[in-house]
Scaffold this motif. Structure first.
Motif, PDB file in Angstrom:
ATOM      1  N   ILE A 242     -25.194  11.338 -34.434  1.00 31.98           N
ATOM      2  CA  ILE A 242     -23.890  11.946 -34.711  1.00 31.98           C
ATOM      3  C   ILE A 242     -23.119  12.157 -33.401  1.00 31.98           C
ATOM      4  O   ILE A 242     -21.921  11.916 -33.309  1.00 31.98           O
ATOM      5  CB  ILE A 242     -24.105  13.288 -35.453  1.00 31.98           C
ATOM      6  CG1 ILE A 242     -24.373  12.989 -36.932  1.00 31.98           C
ATOM      7  CG2 ILE A 242     -22.918  14.226 -35.279  1.00 31.98           C
ATOM      8  CD1 ILE A 242     -24.610  14.205 -37.778  1.00 31.98           C
ATOM      9  N   HIS A 243     -23.838  12.568 -32.393  1.00 30.94           N
ATOM     10  CA  HIS A 243     -23.255  12.869 -31.077  1.00 30.94           C
ATOM     11  C   HIS A 243     -22.519  11.659 -30.482  1.00 30.94           C
ATOM     12  O   HIS A 243     -21.601  11.814 -29.678  1.00 30.94           O
ATOM     13  CB  HIS A 243     -24.416  13.284 -30.172  1.00 30.94           C
ATOM     14  CG  HIS A 243     -24.043  13.897 -28.871  1.00 30.94           C
ATOM     15  ND1 HIS A 243     -23.201  14.972 -28.750  1.00 30.94           N
ATOM     16  CD2 HIS A 243     -24.447  13.591 -27.602  1.00 30.94           C
ATOM     17  CE1 HIS A 243     -23.093  15.299 -27.461  1.00 30.94           C
ATOM     18  NE2 HIS A 243     -23.834  14.469 -26.756  1.00 30.94           N
ATOM     19  N   CYS A 246     -19.000  11.530 -32.515  1.00 29.47           N
ATOM     20  CA  CYS A 246     -18.293  12.785 -32.816  1.00 29.47           C
ATOM     21  C   CYS A 246     -16.932  12.832 -32.121  1.00 29.47           C
ATOM     22  O   CYS A 246     -16.808  12.490 -30.940  1.00 29.47           O
ATOM     23  CB  CYS A 246     -19.146  13.957 -32.353  1.00 29.47           C
ATOM     24  SG  CYS A 246     -18.349  15.556 -32.602  1.00 29.47           S
ATOM     25  N   ARG A 248     -15.517  15.379 -31.106  1.00 35.06           N
ATOM     26  CA  ARG A 248     -15.514  16.406 -30.052  1.00 35.06           C
ATOM     27  C   ARG A 248     -16.279  15.947 -28.819  1.00 35.06           C
ATOM     28  O   ARG A 248     -16.407  16.698 -27.847  1.00 35.06           O
ATOM     29  CB  ARG A 248     -16.122  17.714 -30.587  1.00 35.06           C
ATOM     30  CG  ARG A 248     -15.299  18.349 -31.694  1.00 35.06           C
ATOM     31  CD  ARG A 248     -15.954  19.612 -32.208  1.00 35.06           C
ATOM     32  NE  ARG A 248     -15.279  20.057 -33.420  1.00 35.06           N
ATOM     33  CZ  ARG A 248     -14.640  21.227 -33.552  1.00 35.06           C
ATOM     34  NH1 ARG A 248     -14.603  22.070 -32.562  1.00 35.06           N
ATOM     35  NH2 ARG A 248     -14.050  21.546 -34.683  1.00 35.06           N
ATOM     36  N   ARG A 249     -16.835  14.736 -28.849  1.00 34.34           N
ATOM     37  CA  ARG A 249     -17.667  14.257 -27.750  1.00 34.34           C
ATOM     38  C   ARG A 249     -16.965  14.276 -26.385  1.00 34.34           C
ATOM     39  O   ARG A 249     -17.588  14.632 -25.372  1.00 34.34           O
ATOM     40  CB  ARG A 249     -18.177  12.852 -28.069  1.00 34.34           C
ATOM     41  CG  ARG A 249     -18.979  12.183 -26.956  1.00 34.34           C
ATOM     42  CD  ARG A 249     -20.258  12.976 -26.638  1.00 34.34           C
ATOM     43  NE  ARG A 249     -20.927  12.433 -25.471  1.00 34.34           N
ATOM     44  CZ  ARG A 249     -21.894  11.518 -25.517  1.00 34.34           C
ATOM     45  NH1 ARG A 249     -22.315  11.076 -26.671  1.00 34.34           N
ATOM     46  NH2 ARG A 249     -22.451  11.072 -24.415  1.00 34.34           N
ATOM     47  N   PHE A 252     -17.637  17.549 -24.858  1.00 36.95           N
ATOM     48  CA  PHE A 252     -19.011  17.692 -24.360  1.00 36.95           C
ATOM     49  C   PHE A 252     -19.113  17.069 -22.975  1.00 36.95           C
ATOM     50  O   PHE A 252     -19.648  17.671 -22.042  1.00 36.95           O
ATOM     51  CB  PHE A 252     -19.989  17.004 -25.329  1.00 36.95           C
ATOM     52  CG  PHE A 252     -21.427  17.034 -24.872  1.00 36.95           C
ATOM     53  CD1 PHE A 252     -22.277  18.067 -25.249  1.00 36.95           C
ATOM     54  CD2 PHE A 252     -21.940  16.019 -24.065  1.00 36.95           C
ATOM     55  CE1 PHE A 252     -23.603  18.097 -24.822  1.00 36.95           C
ATOM     56  CE2 PHE A 252     -23.266  16.049 -23.631  1.00 36.95           C
ATOM     57  CZ  PHE A 252     -24.095  17.089 -24.022  1.00 36.95           C
ATOM     58  N   CYS A 271     -16.295  21.312 -27.903  1.00 31.49           N
ATOM     59  CA  CYS A 271     -17.634  20.940 -28.385  1.00 31.49           C
ATOM     60  C   CYS A 271     -18.404  22.177 -28.876  1.00 31.49           C
ATOM     61  O   CYS A 271     -18.316  23.257 -28.294  1.00 31.49           O
ATOM     62  CB  CYS A 271     -18.396  20.269 -27.246  1.00 31.49           C
ATOM     63  SG  CYS A 271     -20.122  19.956 -27.637  1.00 31.49           S
ATOM     64  N   LEU A 272     -19.212  21.987 -29.920  1.00 25.21           N
ATOM     65  CA  LEU A 272     -19.934  23.096 -30.551  1.00 25.21           C
ATOM     66  C   LEU A 272     -21.401  23.181 -30.126  1.00 25.21           C
ATOM     67  O   LEU A 272     -22.183  23.917 -30.717  1.00 25.21           O
ATOM     68  CB  LEU A 272     -19.840  22.948 -32.078  1.00 25.21           C
ATOM     69  CG  LEU A 272     -18.414  22.815 -32.644  1.00 25.21           C
ATOM     70  CD1 LEU A 272     -18.448  22.520 -34.135  1.00 25.21           C
ATOM     71  CD2 LEU A 272     -17.598  24.084 -32.372  1.00 25.21           C
ATOM     72  N   TYR A 273     -21.761  22.400 -29.109  1.00 29.25           N
ATOM     73  CA  TYR A 273     -23.155  22.349 -28.668  1.00 29.25           C
ATOM     74  C   TYR A 273     -23.722  23.731 -28.366  1.00 29.25           C
ATOM     75  O   TYR A 273     -24.837  24.071 -28.760  1.00 29.25           O
ATOM     76  CB  TYR A 273     -23.265  21.456 -27.420  1.00 29.25           C
ATOM     77  CG  TYR A 273     -24.649  21.378 -26.848  1.00 29.25           C
ATOM     78  CD1 TYR A 273     -25.620  20.565 -27.427  1.00 29.25           C
ATOM     79  CD2 TYR A 273     -25.012  22.135 -25.727  1.00 29.25           C
ATOM     80  CE1 TYR A 273     -26.902  20.504 -26.915  1.00 29.25           C
ATOM     81  CE2 TYR A 273     -26.287  22.082 -25.205  1.00 29.25           C
ATOM     82  CZ  TYR A 273     -27.228  21.262 -25.803  1.00 29.25           C
ATOM     83  OH  TYR A 273     -28.495  21.207 -25.287  1.00 29.25           O
ATOM     84  N   CYS A 277     -24.893  23.266 -32.295  1.00 25.98           N
ATOM     85  CA  CYS A 277     -24.698  21.967 -32.949  1.00 25.98           C
ATOM     86  C   CYS A 277     -25.902  21.051 -32.701  1.00 25.98           C
ATOM     87  O   CYS A 277     -26.336  20.860 -31.569  1.00 25.98           O
ATOM     88  CB  CYS A 277     -23.427  21.293 -32.437  1.00 25.98           C
ATOM     89  SG  CYS A 277     -23.131  19.711 -33.254  1.00 25.98           S
ATOM     90  N   GLY A 279     -25.928  17.842 -33.484  1.00 19.34           N
ATOM     91  CA  GLY A 279     -25.492  16.449 -33.424  1.00 19.34           C
ATOM     92  C   GLY A 279     -26.236  15.599 -32.408  1.00 19.34           C
ATOM     93  O   GLY A 279     -26.517  14.430 -32.672  1.00 19.34           O
ATOM     94  N   PRO A 280     -26.600  16.141 -31.233  1.00 14.66           N
ATOM     95  CA  PRO A 280     -27.277  15.315 -30.237  1.00 14.66           C
ATOM     96  C   PRO A 280     -28.680  14.851 -30.644  1.00 14.66           C
ATOM     97  O   PRO A 280     -29.250  13.990 -29.985  1.00 14.66           O
ATOM     98  CB  PRO A 280     -27.339  16.228 -29.004  1.00 14.66           C
ATOM     99  CG  PRO A 280     -26.190  17.157 -29.163  1.00 14.66           C
ATOM    100  CD  PRO A 280     -26.127  17.414 -30.651  1.00 14.66           C
ATOM    101  N   VAL A 301     -18.662  19.412 -38.503  1.00 21.44           N
ATOM    102  CA  VAL A 301     -18.158  19.563 -37.133  1.00 21.44           C
ATOM    103  C   VAL A 301     -16.636  19.414 -37.101  1.00 21.44           C
ATOM    104  O   VAL A 301     -15.943  20.101 -36.350  1.00 21.44           O
ATOM    105  CB  VAL A 301     -18.845  18.542 -36.204  1.00 21.44           C
ATOM    106  CG1 VAL A 301     -18.145  18.496 -34.844  1.00 21.44           C
ATOM    107  CG2 VAL A 301     -20.322  18.914 -36.031  1.00 21.44           C
TER     108      VAL A 301
HETATM  109 FE1  SF4 Z   1     -19.960  16.815 -31.464  1.00 20.13          FE
HETATM  110 FE2  SF4 Z   1     -21.976  18.510 -31.699  1.00 20.13          FE
HETATM  111 FE3  SF4 Z   1     -22.138  16.477 -29.946  1.00 20.13          FE
HETATM  112 FE4  SF4 Z   1     -20.501  18.540 -29.470  1.00 20.13          FE
HETATM  113  S1  SF4 Z   1     -22.757  18.609 -29.560  1.00 20.13           S
HETATM  114  S2  SF4 Z   1     -20.007  16.377 -29.258  1.00 20.13           S
HETATM  115  S3  SF4 Z   1     -19.779  19.060 -31.551  1.00 20.13           S
HETATM  116  S4  SF4 Z   1     -22.029  16.316 -32.165  1.00 20.13           S
END
Ligand code: SF4
Length: 387
Positions: A242-243, A246, A248-249, A252, A271-273, A277, A279-280, A301
């Motif tokens: 997903i990362h 995304c 929002r990448r 990040f 970014c929601l990390y 999150c 996603g990574p 996200v």
């Molecule tokens: Fe997107 Fe989540 Fe990766 Fe941030 S950590 S870029 S919100 S997938």
């Protein structure tokens, strides 16, 4: 429009006839071809494969689908019901032959179960069994029973005559929320109930209905499962993190994070990390295809909630929501963030490099990327340089 199949409504399913249900619509040839071409493209196949899928979908010999429910919230079925291109009635009658579905069945009780058994007998060795929900195994499986039989018995019974088995959703794939520690009912995924039989997992909470439909259409067309990963998930849908896709990448990579719900970073779409999150470490195509047919950004996200890793066996309902994800790869972004976007929210560039890397070589690459992004752009710099 030239209908590819006349709407001599085939009420030979558990879904009708019912005077309260409006007359089902039908897909025109153009709509069906368009839908199958889209499915083929999603799977990385040619448009010719889309035509073959359309032919398979209208074949009178297409195998029916028998759909069972176990321990779950029915969210996967809800997700299927929310598909509009095509609509659910077209899906049921014109794309996949959904002959039996525990929840959507018009009949009830013995009538419905008799119908299911008749369909399983009639199409023995040919039908596709879909399981939704986990299966409790503790105390003889008494925590989920239908018609006096445990879910484990129903799954084994259904799988015995099935040509293929698909587990839809995270519950059917590996137990889901009811399997979270301490797993009081001993909930497991379908593949643990029928060891030795291939179960195609289409996880998600819920999964995109198009990932499920694509898998069914591929089975109907090519008489074999699509390419699967080590968790038996179709690679076309679960092949990328997903990362990597995304929206929002860029934040990040630039070190711009929301630090808590509702803060300035969160409001700005950073970014929601840092707020959990996953996603990574989660493989799925959610950012690419979204949910609910409302277009780009319609996924958790996209609406401001961290991914909780629902397609990952080791993450969903096992790793705490606030825990930081393991960053599996640091791949080059498909687009750089705007260099003049607001900074100063969240952590520093250096801290972003620390959390965003996984090895020596990647450290260097990540640091270079972040340095590039923090440099003032020259007048001649192209906006997507290096992307
Ligand atoms: Fe997107 Fe989540 Fe990766 Fe941030 S950590 S870029 S919100 S997938």
């Amino acid at each position: 429009m030239d209908a590819i199949r006349t709407p001599a409504i085939d009420y030979d399913t558990c879904l009708g006839p019912n005077p309260d249900v409006p007359v089902y619509g039908k897909l025109s040839r153009r709509e069906l071809l368009k839908f199958c071409a889209g499915i083929a493209a999603t799977m990385g196949l040619s448009s010719a494969a889309g035509v073959r899928m359309a032919e398979a979908a209208i074949s009178p010999d297409r195998p029916p689908v028998i759909w069972l429910h176990g321990q779950e919230c029915t969210g996967c079925t809800e997700s299927l019901l929310r598909s509009y291109h095509p609509t659910i009635e077209a899906l049921l009658l014109d794309v996949i032959s959904l002959d039996y579905h525990d929840t959507l069945c018009v009949g009830a009780g013995k009538q419905a179960l008799d119908y299911k058994h008749a369909m399983m007998e009639k199409h023995k060795g040919k039908y596709v069994l879909v399981t939704e929900g986990g299966t409790p195994m503790k105390d003889g499986g008494i925590y989920c029973k239908v018609g006096g039989k445990t879910q484990a018995e129903l799954v084994r019974e259904g799988a015995a005559g099935a040509a293929a088995v698909i587990a839809i959703g995270s519950c059917a794939s590996w137990g889901g929320i009811q399997s979270a520690d301490p797993n009081p009912t001993g909930a497991v995924g379908t593949h643990e109930v029928i060891p030795g039989k291939l179960v195609i997992n289409v996880p998600g909470c819920p999964p995109s209905p198009y990932n499920f439909l694509s898998t069914v259409l591929y089975l109907l067309t090519f008489k074999r499962p699509p390419a699967l990963d080590q968790l038996n998930r179709p690679k076309f849908a679960y092949g990328r993190l997903i990362h990597e896709n995304c929206e929002r990448r860029p934040h990040f990579d630039a070190g711009r994070f929301a630090l808590e719900f509702g803060d300035e970073g969160h409001r700005q779409g950073f970014c929601l990390y840092k707020i959990g999150c996953k996603g990574p470490e989660t493989f799925a195509n959610c950012p690419a295809i979204g949910f609910g047919d409302v277009g780009f950004g319609s996924w958790p996200v996209g609406t401001g909630h961290p991914c909780f890793g629902c397609t990952e066996k080791a993450t969903a309902f096992r790793k705490p929501l606030h825990a930081l994800a393991t960053v599996k790869t640091l791949t080059p972004p498909t687009a750089f963030p705007q260099v003049d976007a607001a900074k100063g929210q969240g952590v520093s560039i250096g801290a972003a490099a620390t959390v965003g890397v996984v090895g020596g070589l990647v450290v260097g690459a990540g640091a270079m990327l972040l340095k590039q992004m923090s440099d003032k752009p020259k007048a001649t710099d192209a906006p997507n340089k290096g992307a």
